[in-house]
Design a protein around this motif. Structure first.
Motif, PDB file in Angstrom:
ATOM      1  N   ALA A  48       0.613  -1.099   0.093  1.00 25.05           N
ATOM      2  CA  ALA A  48      -0.114  -0.034  -0.147  1.00 25.05           C
ATOM      3  C   ALA A  48       0.808   1.332  -0.047  1.00 25.05           C
ATOM      4  O   ALA A  48       1.905   1.320   0.676  1.00 25.05           O
ATOM      5  N   VAL A  49       0.208   2.308  -0.745  1.00 27.96           N
ATOM      6  CA  VAL A  49       1.068   3.741  -0.618  1.00 27.96           C
ATOM      7  C   VAL A  49       0.702   4.365   0.865  1.00 27.96           C
ATOM      8  O   VAL A  49      -0.199   3.632   1.681  1.00 27.96           O
ATOM      9  N   SER A  50       1.721   5.198   1.310  1.00 25.56           N
ATOM     10  CA  SER A  50       1.212   5.763   2.524  1.00 25.56           C
ATOM     11  C   SER A  50       0.413   6.817   2.385  1.00 25.56           C
ATOM     12  O   SER A  50       0.064   7.524   1.459  1.00 25.56           O
ATOM     13  N   ALA A  51      -0.059   7.427   3.684  1.00 25.57           N
ATOM     14  CA  ALA A  51      -0.918   8.480   3.758  1.00 25.57           C
ATOM     15  C   ALA A  51      -0.278   9.932   3.338  1.00 25.57           C
ATOM     16  O   ALA A  51      -0.969  10.718   2.752  1.00 25.57           O
ATOM     17  N   GLU A  52       1.067   9.637   2.817  1.00 30.44           N
ATOM     18  CA  GLU A  52       1.773  10.899   2.736  1.00 30.44           C
ATOM     19  C   GLU A  52       2.105  10.904   1.467  1.00 30.44           C
ATOM     20  O   GLU A  52       2.822  11.599   0.742  1.00 30.44           O
ATOM     21  N   ASP A  53       1.642   9.897   0.491  1.00 31.05           N
ATOM     22  CA  ASP A  53       1.936   9.846  -0.637  1.00 31.05           C
ATOM     23  C   ASP A  53       1.411  10.761  -1.778  1.00 31.05           C
ATOM     24  O   ASP A  53       0.214  11.267  -1.512  1.00 31.05           O
ATOM     25  N   PRO A  75     -10.741  11.920   2.145  1.00 33.82           N
ATOM     26  CA  PRO A  75     -11.059  11.259   1.088  1.00 33.82           C
ATOM     27  C   PRO A  75     -10.890   9.779   1.238  1.00 33.82           C
ATOM     28  O   PRO A  75      -9.900   9.230   2.337  1.00 33.82           O
ATOM     29  N   SER A  76     -11.733   9.035   0.321  1.00 38.28           N
ATOM     30  CA  SER A  76     -11.707   7.650   0.769  1.00 38.28           C
ATOM     31  C   SER A  76     -10.369   6.931   0.775  1.00 38.28           C
ATOM     32  O   SER A  76     -10.316   6.028   1.776  1.00 38.28           O
ATOM     33  N   VAL A  77      -9.498   7.123  -0.124  1.00 37.01           N
ATOM     34  CA  VAL A  77      -8.127   6.440   0.049  1.00 37.01           C
ATOM     35  C   VAL A  77      -7.552   6.760   0.732  1.00 37.01           C
ATOM     36  O   VAL A  77      -6.643   6.122   1.467  1.00 37.01           O
ATOM     37  N   ASP A  78      -7.532   8.162   1.366  1.00 35.91           N
ATOM     38  CA  ASP A  78      -6.700   8.465   2.525  1.00 35.91           C
ATOM     39  C   ASP A  78      -7.094   7.714   3.982  1.00 35.91           C
ATOM     40  O   ASP A  78      -6.397   7.411   4.412  1.00 35.91           O
ATOM     41  N   ALA A  79      -8.580   7.711   4.012  1.00 33.78           N
ATOM     42  CA  ALA A  79      -9.086   7.055   5.157  1.00 33.78           C
ATOM     43  C   ALA A  79      -8.536   5.502   5.165  1.00 33.78           C
ATOM     44  O   ALA A  79      -8.245   4.767   5.885  1.00 33.78           O
ATOM     45  N   LEU A  80      -8.739   5.042   4.025  1.00 33.62           N
ATOM     46  CA  LEU A  80      -8.350   3.523   3.674  1.00 33.62           C
ATOM     47  C   LEU A  80      -6.991   3.009   3.979  1.00 33.62           C
ATOM     48  O   LEU A  80      -6.438   2.280   4.634  1.00 33.62           O
ATOM     49  N   VAL A  81      -5.980   3.929   3.706  1.00 35.05           N
ATOM     50  CA  VAL A  81      -4.643   3.436   3.687  1.00 35.05           C
ATOM     51  C   VAL A  81      -4.025   3.671   5.092  1.00 35.05           C
ATOM     52  O   VAL A  81      -2.910   3.187   5.758  1.00 35.05           O
ATOM     53  N   ARG A  82      -4.918   4.346   6.020  1.00 38.60           N
ATOM     54  CA  ARG A  82      -4.839   4.457   7.631  1.00 38.60           C
ATOM     55  C   ARG A  82      -5.290   3.322   8.131  1.00 38.60           C
ATOM     56  O   ARG A  82      -4.932   3.201   9.381  1.00 38.60           O
ATOM     57  N   ARG A  83      -5.968   2.385   7.497  1.00 38.15           N
ATOM     58  CA  ARG A  83      -6.292   1.008   8.106  1.00 38.15           C
ATOM     59  C   ARG A  83      -5.885  -0.154   7.692  1.00 38.15           C
ATOM     60  O   ARG A  83      -6.442  -0.532   6.567  1.00 38.15           O
ATOM     61  N   MET A  84      -4.527  -0.548   8.111  1.00 38.76           N
ATOM     62  CA  MET A  84      -4.186  -1.713   7.339  1.00 38.76           C
ATOM     63  C   MET A  84      -4.189  -2.933   8.369  1.00 38.76           C
ATOM     64  O   MET A  84      -3.755  -2.872   9.337  1.00 38.76           O
ATOM     65  N   PRO A  85      -4.578  -4.172   7.790  1.00 36.87           N
ATOM     66  CA  PRO A  85      -5.094  -4.310   6.530  1.00 36.87           C
ATOM     67  C   PRO A  85      -6.429  -3.459   6.286  1.00 36.87           C
ATOM     68  O   PRO A  85      -7.013  -3.338   7.315  1.00 36.87           O
ATOM     69  N   PRO A  86      -7.051  -3.334   5.208  1.00 38.03           N
ATOM     70  CA  PRO A  86      -8.371  -2.945   4.743  1.00 38.03           C
ATOM     71  C   PRO A  86      -9.387  -3.727   5.454  1.00 38.03           C
ATOM     72  O   PRO A  86      -9.075  -4.895   5.542  1.00 38.03           O
ATOM     73  N   ASN A  97     -11.020  -2.352  -2.887  1.00 32.80           N
ATOM     74  CA  ASN A  97     -10.360  -1.723  -1.821  1.00 32.80           C
ATOM     75  C   ASN A  97      -8.691  -2.300  -1.788  1.00 32.80           C
ATOM     76  O   ASN A  97      -7.900  -1.637  -1.495  1.00 32.80           O
ATOM     77  N   ALA A  98      -8.773  -3.597  -2.236  1.00 37.77           N
ATOM     78  CA  ALA A  98      -7.159  -4.042  -2.435  1.00 37.77           C
ATOM     79  C   ALA A  98      -6.537  -3.286  -3.526  1.00 37.77           C
ATOM     80  O   ALA A  98      -5.377  -2.566  -3.275  1.00 37.77           O
ATOM     81  N   ILE A  99      -7.132  -2.961  -4.540  1.00 41.28           N
ATOM     82  CA  ILE A  99      -6.559  -2.129  -5.783  1.00 41.28           C
ATOM     83  C   ILE A  99      -6.486  -0.620  -5.224  1.00 41.28           C
ATOM     84  O   ILE A  99      -5.393  -0.094  -5.743  1.00 41.28           O
ATOM     85  N   SER A 100      -7.375  -0.035  -4.423  1.00 40.60           N
ATOM     86  CA  SER A 100      -7.457   1.350  -4.003  1.00 40.60           C
ATOM     87  C   SER A 100      -6.174   1.545  -3.117  1.00 40.60           C
ATOM     88  O   SER A 100      -5.295   2.481  -3.592  1.00 40.60           O
ATOM     89  N   VAL A 101      -5.709   0.859  -2.308  1.00 47.00           N
ATOM     90  CA  VAL A 101      -4.688   0.987  -1.377  1.00 47.00           C
ATOM     91  C   VAL A 101      -3.234   0.784  -2.169  1.00 47.00           C
ATOM     92  O   VAL A 101      -2.274   1.258  -1.914  1.00 47.00           O
ATOM     93  N   ARG A 102      -3.222  -0.103  -3.043  1.00 45.61           N
ATOM     94  CA  ARG A 102      -2.157  -0.470  -3.735  1.00 45.61           C
ATOM     95  C   ARG A 102      -1.793   0.544  -4.650  1.00 45.61           C
ATOM     96  O   ARG A 102      -0.374   0.947  -5.055  1.00 45.61           O
TER      97      ARG A 102
END
Length: 221
Positions: A48-53, A75-86, A97-102
């Motif tokens: 996953a990318v980081s929230a700072e990407d 934003p949805s992707v910002d919230a999602l990458v802060r919850r690992m695993p989704p 969601n897997a594609i989103s965070v990747r």
């Protein structure tokens, strides 16, 4: 169906770099999270990318552009990458969601059986209904004037671009026909957006071999 989807020029003026890959998927057989989709989520968490990407930061900038506070309504992707695993939801939602965070890419999914009319991304007038659940009971909210929203003929389907989806059109285990919205801002390239769409299609075909998929890039008002 996807040929009619459009982006309002007022949104394009706000972010001329915006593009959305729309995918219509027909004949899915969804189901509860299983070991396969759990593995997709775990693998995506590792990559996953980081929230700072920069791709995630671009979405926070877009929220500020129409007056939203991205620290309060992320934003949805910002919230999602802060919850690992989704979180585990169901096979289809796990897949996107897997594609989103990747990729650092907001992805929305809509159940077409509960959709009315054409999907469009607009600046809200403020009086559009947004169906939610509050304290376990159905309720109706409204967007702020000028807020960027996805909507259909009945009302708002997703507030603040991709922050929160309405209850009516969310994808459930019974969803057979769906619309997916893969939303891109620079610095994500259009080539990466298309690659993410291809990866999502592969996972959806793993869930339902023979599923019918059509796609179209929308990048102007």
């Amino acid at each position: 169906m996807i040929d009619d989807i459009w982006v309002d020029p007022a949104v394009s003026a706000l972010r001329p770099d915006f593009a959305v890959l729309v995918m219509g998927v027909y004949g899915m057989r969804n189901g509860p999270t299983d070991d396969r989709s759990r593995a997709w989520l775990a693998e995506a968490a590792d990559a996953a990318v980081s929230a700072e990407d920069p791709k995630v930061e671009a979405w926070r900038e877009a929220y500020r552009a129409f007056g939203a506070k991205p620290q309060r309504t992320r934003p949805s992707v910002d919230a999602l990458v802060r919850r690992m695993p989704p979180p585990e939801i169901n096979l289809v939602v796990d897949a996107y969601n897997a594609i989103s965070v990747r990729h650092g890419l907001p992805i929305g999914g809509e159940d077409l059986a509960h959709y009315e009319g054409t999907a469009r991304l607009v600046r809200a007038a403020g009086d559009e209904p947004f169906e939610v659940t509050e304290k376990g009971e159905p309720a109706v909210d409204h967007p702020e004037i000028g807020e960027v929203v996805w909507r259909d003929d009945r009302g708002v389907t997703c507030r603040r671009w991709n922050w929160r989806q309405c209850v009516r059109t969310r994808i459930t285990e019974e969803t057979a026909d769906a619309l997916f919205l893969l939303e891109r801002l620079a610095p994500m390239s259009l080539a990466e957006l298309e690659a993410a769409g291809t990866e999502l299609a592969e996972l959806l075909r793993a869930i339902t071999p023979g599923v019918r998929i059509e796609s179209r890039l929308v990048n102007h008002g």
